[in-house]
Design a protein around this motif. Structure first.
Motif, PDB file in Angstrom:
ATOM      1  N   HIS A 169      13.058  75.939 -68.918  1.00  0.00           N
ATOM      2  CA  HIS A 169      14.082  76.995 -68.891  1.00  0.00           C
ATOM      3  C   HIS A 169      15.327  76.505 -69.623  1.00  0.00           C
ATOM      4  N   PRO A 170      16.022  77.353 -70.352  1.00  0.00           N
ATOM      5  CA  PRO A 170      17.228  76.906 -71.079  1.00  0.00           C
ATOM      6  C   PRO A 170      18.354  76.466 -70.168  1.00  0.00           C
ATOM      7  N   GLY A 171      18.441  77.023 -68.950  1.00  0.00           N
ATOM      8  CA  GLY A 171      19.506  76.618 -68.047  1.00  0.00           C
ATOM      9  C   GLY A 171      19.624  77.580 -66.892  1.00  0.00           C
ATOM     10  N   PHE A 172      20.145  77.086 -65.777  1.00  0.00           N
ATOM     11  CA  PHE A 172      20.326  77.939 -64.611  1.00  0.00           C
ATOM     12  C   PHE A 172      21.348  79.040 -64.910  1.00  0.00           C
ATOM     13  N   GLY A 173      21.002  80.285 -64.576  1.00  0.00           N
ATOM     14  CA  GLY A 173      21.919  81.408 -64.764  1.00  0.00           C
ATOM     15  C   GLY A 173      21.864  82.028 -66.139  1.00  0.00           C
ATOM     16  N   ILE A 174      21.163  81.396 -67.089  1.00  0.00           N
ATOM     17  CA  ILE A 174      21.042  81.992 -68.426  1.00  0.00           C
ATOM     18  C   ILE A 174      20.027  83.143 -68.337  1.00  0.00           C
ATOM     19  N   PRO A 175      20.424  84.355 -68.714  1.00  0.00           N
ATOM     20  CA  PRO A 175      19.573  85.524 -68.447  1.00  0.00           C
ATOM     21  C   PRO A 175      18.135  85.373 -68.928  1.00  0.00           C
ATOM     22  N   ALA A 176      17.936  85.002 -70.209  1.00  0.00           N
ATOM     23  CA  ALA A 176      16.584  84.999 -70.759  1.00  0.00           C
ATOM     24  C   ALA A 176      15.726  83.884 -70.169  1.00  0.00           C
ATOM     25  N   LEU A 179      26.553  75.768 -53.858  1.00  0.00           N
ATOM     26  CA  LEU A 179      27.783  75.809 -54.637  1.00  0.00           C
ATOM     27  C   LEU A 179      27.528  75.685 -56.126  1.00  0.00           C
ATOM     28  N   LEU A 180      26.326  76.066 -56.575  1.00  0.00           N
ATOM     29  CA  LEU A 180      26.063  75.995 -58.014  1.00  0.00           C
ATOM     30  C   LEU A 180      27.005  76.919 -58.753  1.00  0.00           C
ATOM     31  N   ARG A 181      27.421  76.497 -59.914  1.00  0.00           N
ATOM     32  CA  ARG A 181      28.266  77.359 -60.734  1.00  0.00           C
ATOM     33  C   ARG A 181      27.404  77.942 -61.843  1.00  0.00           C
ATOM     34  N   LEU A 217      15.171  72.832 -65.449  1.00  0.00           N
ATOM     35  CA  LEU A 217      16.134  73.937 -65.319  1.00  0.00           C
ATOM     36  C   LEU A 217      17.523  73.310 -65.257  1.00  0.00           C
ATOM     37  N   PRO A 218      18.106  72.966 -66.434  1.00  0.00           N
ATOM     38  CA  PRO A 218      19.405  72.269 -66.448  1.00  0.00           C
ATOM     39  C   PRO A 218      20.469  73.055 -65.682  1.00  0.00           C
ATOM     40  N   VAL A 219      21.382  72.309 -65.043  1.00  0.00           N
ATOM     41  CA  VAL A 219      22.354  72.941 -64.162  1.00  0.00           C
ATOM     42  C   VAL A 219      23.638  72.118 -64.126  1.00  0.00           C
ATOM     43  N   ASN A 220      24.758  72.789 -63.833  1.00  0.00           N
ATOM     44  CA  ASN A 220      26.027  72.089 -63.619  1.00  0.00           C
ATOM     45  C   ASN A 220      26.316  71.992 -62.123  1.00  0.00           C
ATOM     46  N   ASN A 221      26.933  70.897 -61.711  1.00  0.00           N
ATOM     47  CA  ASN A 221      27.376  70.718 -60.329  1.00  0.00           C
ATOM     48  C   ASN A 221      26.293  71.039 -59.306  1.00  0.00           C
ATOM     49  N   PRO A 222      25.144  70.362 -59.370  1.00  0.00           N
ATOM     50  CA  PRO A 222      24.066  70.684 -58.424  1.00  0.00           C
ATOM     51  C   PRO A 222      24.429  70.302 -56.996  1.00  0.00           C
ATOM     52  N   LYS A 223      24.035  71.157 -56.062  1.00  0.00           N
ATOM     53  CA  LYS A 223      24.163  70.830 -54.639  1.00  0.00           C
ATOM     54  C   LYS A 223      22.990  71.515 -53.954  1.00  0.00           C
ATOM     55  N   ASN A 224      22.264  70.787 -53.159  1.00  0.00           N
ATOM     56  CA  ASN A 224      21.046  71.311 -52.526  1.00  0.00           C
ATOM     57  C   ASN A 224      20.060  71.810 -53.576  1.00  0.00           C
ATOM     58  N   ASP A 242      19.839  62.579 -72.487  1.00  0.00           N
ATOM     59  CA  ASP A 242      20.146  62.287 -73.886  1.00  0.00           C
ATOM     60  C   ASP A 242      19.244  61.165 -74.407  1.00  0.00           C
ATOM     61  N   GLU A 243      19.530  60.650 -75.603  1.00  0.00           N
ATOM     62  CA  GLU A 243      18.671  59.633 -76.226  1.00  0.00           C
ATOM     63  C   GLU A 243      18.602  58.354 -75.386  1.00  0.00           C
ATOM     64  N   GLN A 244      19.637  58.094 -74.590  1.00  0.00           N
ATOM     65  CA  GLN A 244      19.642  56.895 -73.751  1.00  0.00           C
ATOM     66  C   GLN A 244      19.099  57.180 -72.348  1.00  0.00           C
ATOM     67  N   GLY A 245      18.640  58.426 -72.134  1.00  0.00           N
ATOM     68  CA  GLY A 245      18.094  58.775 -70.830  1.00  0.00           C
ATOM     69  C   GLY A 245      19.145  59.100 -69.788  1.00  0.00           C
ATOM     70  N   ARG A 246      20.418  59.184 -70.234  1.00  0.00           N
ATOM     71  CA  ARG A 246      21.489  59.552 -69.300  1.00  0.00           C
ATOM     72  C   ARG A 246      21.665  61.070 -69.290  1.00  0.00           C
ATOM     73  N   ASN A 247      22.500  61.573 -68.350  1.00  0.00           N
ATOM     74  CA  ASN A 247      22.833  63.010 -68.266  1.00  0.00           C
ATOM     75  C   ASN A 247      21.589  63.885 -68.104  1.00  0.00           C
ATOM     76  N   LYS A 248      20.619  63.380 -67.376  1.00  0.00           N
ATOM     77  CA  LYS A 248      19.395  64.135 -67.176  1.00  0.00           C
ATOM     78  C   LYS A 248      19.677  65.402 -66.366  1.00  0.00           C
ATOM     79  N   CYS A 249      19.204  66.532 -66.878  1.00  0.00           N
ATOM     80  CA  CYS A 249      19.277  67.845 -66.203  1.00  0.00           C
ATOM     81  C   CYS A 249      20.682  68.461 -66.191  1.00  0.00           C
ATOM     82  N   VAL A 250      21.642  67.887 -66.949  1.00  0.00           N
ATOM     83  CA  VAL A 250      22.981  68.498 -66.981  1.00  0.00           C
ATOM     84  C   VAL A 250      22.946  69.797 -67.783  1.00  0.00           C
ATOM     85  N   GLY A 251      23.838  70.693 -67.414  1.00  0.00           N
ATOM     86  CA  GLY A 251      23.845  72.006 -68.056  1.00  0.00           C
ATOM     87  C   GLY A 251      24.636  72.039 -69.332  1.00  0.00           C
ATOM     88  N   ASN A 252      24.355  71.117 -70.256  1.00  0.00           N
ATOM     89  CA  ASN A 252      24.985  71.167 -71.574  1.00  0.00           C
ATOM     90  C   ASN A 252      24.085  70.455 -72.576  1.00  0.00           C
TER      91      ASN A 252
END
Length: 738
Positions: free
Chosen positions: A478-485, A733-735, A520-527, A539-549
């Motif tokens: 999925h492109p991201g949480f809350g993205i319509p398509a 509290l997902l945004r 399903l990338p997301v910002n500020n995950p909780k639960n 990213d290429e170093q394996g950091r920021n996994k699943c972030v919404g950007n």
């Protein structure tokens, strides 16, 4: 009123045959008509026809309608446009209709005629030369102009229909337009009589006046299209008794323009026309007995419509005029069963009149536009100034609100007039606040749908060809949480079909249990269920996994497709354009450089698979473009008319007029007032409700999401739109993404 026909509160439901002392007051609009009415009254009286007929003279049809409304008169015969106004504004009803010939009964047809040798269609009328029967005439003006406005081919700013028509056609002959401000254009093709007198007169002095005159204007090559009635061509061709200008004309040399863009033979008017035009009808107040009016007139026509009778109901020859009391071509009068102006006029004519009837006196001086941020306020202020300098009407006033829903509330309350909204907000605006679309956005020159399609993409694999019905347990991208398509539409569709069944409104958990793993990338995950991030790579170093950007390589539409390409997932939910943007050499990044579009397929809701090029037939929903939403009592043609004129001046980012409607870069923002990707504001056409605009599949997927009854909904916030409320409840509290 005692002694009158109006069925008052204490009147019996039907009156007995003996009607002595009763009277019907017929309203006339000229001295000759008053004389004919007096003669009809005398003839009826001498024949013993009851109730008695009195004649009340008004100064115009409009004046007569006012007299009838005020109970100072009872009846008048009106044409279609006047019936529309009398019914809509005064509550009058048609009770007796005219019949002109047995072939068409109580109607005739308005047609657009061209020479067979021309290439004009209904879609290419802009810039051609036009011939009309006369200003404000039904077939020659009201229907064609109303149809062009209502079908969004012709935009009108500030109710100035005459200016719009003069700008639209490349010169016209509209007899009677000589007194207007646009006579240079609207009378340009008129010729007057043999001596050049009476140019553009609404009379026989103008050779191009009336049905045959408008056709002559076309036949002689002055104009390219003539707006006439269905019988006009056949009455003025193929004959020896015609006037000199028509003696050589053959009907086969002319064709009709059809509403679907095709052309047809002049005999095909039953299906190829602009509108069926209702016959003239006798109108009365709503409380009057229409059957009684018909019985009165029917007794009269049985005695006074035959040749040789002492009085002729359907002839005005004795009075030196035409069409007094009734049209002279009337063969009989018939009762109208429905007695509503809408039913009598018919859908085609009602649509045409809706496009035409725009009263400048009822047009608000200002269009109050809803803005939601400081940058949007700045852009709106500049837009108001730019529009005002070009004298565009109505003027723009900018009014702030706290949220899209606050805009909707204030528009519903009449404090603001318009706001541009996206899909889910359009749904809320229509369903919760009764708003309607007035204009939309187009994002690509070749795109006539103003939208994109949500698709489920899989790899082509003959040995593992699962379908939409077999998605349970698959790995999803999925492109991201809350993205319509990538989230709202596919998940909503799966809920609507019963594949995903959330418990206690917990959609996220239900999705995590439906798919075996997801990204399903997301910002500020909780639960946040861990399986929804399991396929993400960061990213290429394996950091920021699943972030919404974009630091998450599988974020966004291209990222979700990459998730499928690299075998992390088995299905990707993306826009239909994403496939083409990343295959066949269109994306040179290493992961996409060698990809071929034919290696992928779409999953269809009906359980089939399809080629990626078949997205129009195989998709989860067509995503609507943004729309300008207004109250239903707002004249949407004036809103679009303003935007259409404005975009001619300010729509191009390279325009020299100093303001850019579809660019927000000067205000350090994005998508202010309109989406920056917009290339044109477009009319809504027949998509006049929020459901029409959004499309059935999109509405179904939204309602799939909204069908989850969230117990905390009433408590949380009444100002939160249902969809975002649901998403916030499902995700703690997902945004959500903007």
């Amino acid at each position: 009123m005692p002694g009158r026909l109006g069925a008052g509160p204490h009147s019996p439901p039907s009156l007995p045959p003996a009607l002595g002392g009763m009277e019907v007051r017929w309203c006339t609009t000229s001295d000759p008509e008053q004389q004919k009415c007096s003669d009809m009254s005398k003839a009826f009286r001498e024949a013993g026809i009851q109730p008695s007929l009195l004649c009340v003279q008004g100064v115009s049809a409009d004046h007569c309608v006012q007299l009838i409304t005020a109970q100072e008169a009872d009846a008048i015969t009106l044409d279609g446009g006047a019936i529309y106004e009398a019914g809509k504004e005064h509550g009058l009803k048609p009770v007796v209709g005219e019949v002109y010939d047995q072939e068409v009964g109580t109607s005739y047809y308005a047609v657009a005629v061209v020479k067979r040798s021309s290439h004009v269609t209904i879609n290419t009328l802009k810039g051609v030369k036009s011939c009309h029967t006369g200003i404000n005439r039904t077939v020659g003006w009201n229907v064609p102009v109303g149809y062009l406005v209502e079908s969004s081919r012709l935009s009108v700013m500030g109710c100035d229909v005459l200016k719009a028509v003069s700008d639209y056609f490349g010169g016209s002959c509209v007899p009677g337009a000589g007194e207007t401000s646009y006579s240079e254009s609207l009378c340009r093709l008129c010729r007057g009589d043999a001596a050049g007198e009476g140019v553009c007169d609404k009379s026989p002095l103008e050779r191009y006046y009336d049905y045959s005159g408008a056709f002559r204007c076309l036949a002689e090559g002055a104009g390219d299209v003539a707006f006439v009635k269905h019988s006009t061509v056949l009455e003025n061709t193929d004959g020896k008794t015609l006037p000199s200008w028509g003696q050589e004309l053959l009907s086969q040399d002319f064709e009709l323009l059809c509403r679907d863009g095709s052309r047809a033979d002049v005999t095909e008017w039953r299906w190829c026309h602009l509108a069926r035009v209702p016959a003239h009808a006798v109108v009365v107040r709503a409380d009057m007995d229409g059957g009684l009016i018909f019985r009165l007139l029917n007794e009269g026509q049985l005695l006074f419509s035959r040749e040789g009778s002492s009085f002729q109901m359907f002839s005005s020859e004795a009075y030196g005029q035409k069409n007094l009391l009734f049209k002279d071509t009337t063969s009989e009068l018939v009762p109208i069963a429905t007695q509503t102006y809408e039913a009598w006029l018919g859908r085609e004519y009602m649509h045409a009149m809706k496009g035409l009837l725009c009263d400048p006196n009822r047009l608000p001086r200002y269009l109050r536009w809803c803005v939601l941020s400081t940058p949007e306020i700045q852009k709106c202020g500049d837009m108001a100034v730019a529009f005002s300098r070009q004298r565009l009407q109505p003027e723009i006033h900018c009014v702030s609100a706290d949220s899209p829903e606050h805009c909707m509330e204030r528009i519903q309350a009449g404090q603001i007039d318009a706001v541009t909204l996206r899909g889910e907000d359009i749904y809320t605006a229509g369903k919760m606040y009764g708003l309607v679309p007035a204009a939309g956005e187009r994002y690509a020159a070749e795109d006539r749908s103003n939208s994109y399609f949500v698709v489920a993409v899989v790899k082509r694999n003959s040995s593992y060809a699962f379908t939409m019905d077999e998605l349970r347990g698959k790995r999803s991208c999925h492109p991201g949480f809350g993205i319509p398509a990538g989230w709202e539409v596919p998940v909503g569709a799966l809920i609507q079909k019963g594949f995903i069944r959330p418990q206690d409104c917990d959609v996220l958990t239900a999705v995590s249990e439906f798919f075996s793993a997801s990204c399903l990338p997301v910002n500020n995950p909780k639960n946040y269920p861990s399986s929804l991030c399991e396929l993400c790579v960061g990213d290429e170093q394996g950091r920021n996994k699943c972030v919404g950007n974009s630091q998450e390589r599988y974020y966004g539409y291209s990222g979700a497709f990459r998730c499928l390409v690299e075998n992390a997932g088995e299905v990707a939910f993306i826009k239909h354009t994403t496939i083409f943007d990343n295959t066949n050499g269109h994306n040179t990044e290493p992961w996409a450089a060698e990809l071929k579009s034919e290696d992928y397929e779409l999953l269809c809701p009906n359980g089939a698979r399809a080629e990626v090029s078949q997205f129009e037939a195989c998709n989860l929903a067509q995503m609507p473009s943004h729309a300008v939403m207004v109250r239903p009592d707002t004249n949407i043609f004036t809103v679009y008319g303003l935007l259409d004129k404005a975009q001619d001046l300010f729509g191009d980012d390279h325009n020299k007029n100093g303001f850019k409607m579809f660019d927000s870069s000067d205000y350090h923002g994005q998508d202010l007032l309109f989406k920056d990707a917009t290339i044109r504001a477009v009319p809504v056409g027949e998509k006049t409700t929020y459901r029409d605009w959004l499309g059935l599949d999109y509405v179904a997927s939204l309602e799939g999401m909204l069908s989850q009854q969230c117990s905390g909904a009433a408590v949380t916030a009444s100002r939160v739109p249902p969809l975002l409320l649901l998403l916030s409840l499902t995700a703690g509290l997902l945004r959500p993404f903007p």
